[in-house]
Design a protein around this motif. Sequence first.
Motif, PDB file in Angstrom:
ATOM      1  N   VAL A  54      -0.301  10.870   1.385  1.00 29.09           N
ATOM      2  CA  VAL A  54      -0.312   9.546   0.749  1.00 29.09           C
ATOM      3  C   VAL A  54       0.054   9.685  -0.726  1.00 29.09           C
ATOM      4  O   VAL A  54       0.840   8.893  -1.250  1.00 29.09           O
ATOM      5  CB  VAL A  54      -1.686   8.854   0.926  1.00 29.09           C
ATOM      6  N   THR A  68       3.736  10.087  -0.931  1.00 32.85           N
ATOM      7  CA  THR A  68       4.403   8.827  -0.599  1.00 32.85           C
ATOM      8  C   THR A  68       4.323   7.842  -1.765  1.00 32.85           C
ATOM      9  O   THR A  68       5.321   7.213  -2.121  1.00 32.85           O
ATOM     10  CB  THR A  68       3.773   8.201   0.668  1.00 32.85           C
ATOM     11  N   TYR A  93       4.153  -1.293   0.881  1.00 33.37           N
ATOM     12  CA  TYR A  93       2.980  -1.507   0.026  1.00 33.37           C
ATOM     13  C   TYR A  93       2.183  -2.734   0.477  1.00 33.37           C
ATOM     14  O   TYR A  93       0.951  -2.721   0.429  1.00 33.37           O
ATOM     15  CB  TYR A  93       3.395  -1.641  -1.439  1.00 33.37           C
ATOM     16  N   PHE A 123       0.296  -1.532   3.386  1.00 34.80           N
ATOM     17  CA  PHE A 123      -0.819  -0.694   2.932  1.00 34.80           C
ATOM     18  C   PHE A 123      -1.993  -1.580   2.503  1.00 34.80           C
ATOM     19  O   PHE A 123      -3.144  -1.323   2.843  1.00 34.80           O
ATOM     20  CB  PHE A 123      -0.409   0.180   1.740  1.00 34.80           C
ATOM     21  N   TRP A 179      -6.422  -2.608  -2.249  1.00 35.21           N
ATOM     22  CA  TRP A 179      -5.444  -3.648  -1.929  1.00 35.21           C
ATOM     23  C   TRP A 179      -4.969  -4.348  -3.203  1.00 35.21           C
ATOM     24  O   TRP A 179      -3.835  -4.791  -3.287  1.00 35.21           O
ATOM     25  CB  TRP A 179      -6.040  -4.665  -0.948  1.00 35.21           C
ATOM     26  N   LEU A 194      -2.140  -2.243  -4.560  1.00 38.34           N
ATOM     27  CA  LEU A 194      -1.024  -2.079  -3.628  1.00 38.34           C
ATOM     28  C   LEU A 194      -0.235  -3.373  -3.429  1.00 38.34           C
ATOM     29  O   LEU A 194       0.997  -3.357  -3.409  1.00 38.34           O
ATOM     30  CB  LEU A 194      -1.546  -1.563  -2.283  1.00 38.34           C
TER      31      LEU A 194
END
Length: 125
Positions: A51, A54, A84, A87, A110, A113
């Motif tokens: 992660v 990424t 995103y 995610f 959140w 993201l």
Amino acid sequence: MNIWILSSGFLGIFTTLIHIFAGQIDPVKPFLQSDLKVVPKATLLACWHLVSATLLTSSLLLSYTGLYSVELLYLPAQLVGLLYVLFALVFFVVGWYFFGSKVFIKLPQWGLLLPVGLLANYGAM
């Protein structure tokens, strides 16, 4: 310069740094000190750093795309933006499952993201 995509890239880099450094304190360190067997522990730690990779790679792509307004990269920027948003959705759904309406406080990831994804998609339209 595409300020929307560039902003998403810089926010993504900020999010990456929080993930790498603050994440070591709260979820990773206690997890590594748990009684979980070594193979699952190693696998989950590897996933944590997948992660990290990424987040960093996608944030650098967004930053480059935004800084130089590379229109050829707008579609990949939109796809990264969608990633995103997804995610953020995963954190929301998992958080809702475990914490109900306290998801916004218990799993606030959140909140970093989602703006990255929305800014990237807006800028690439």
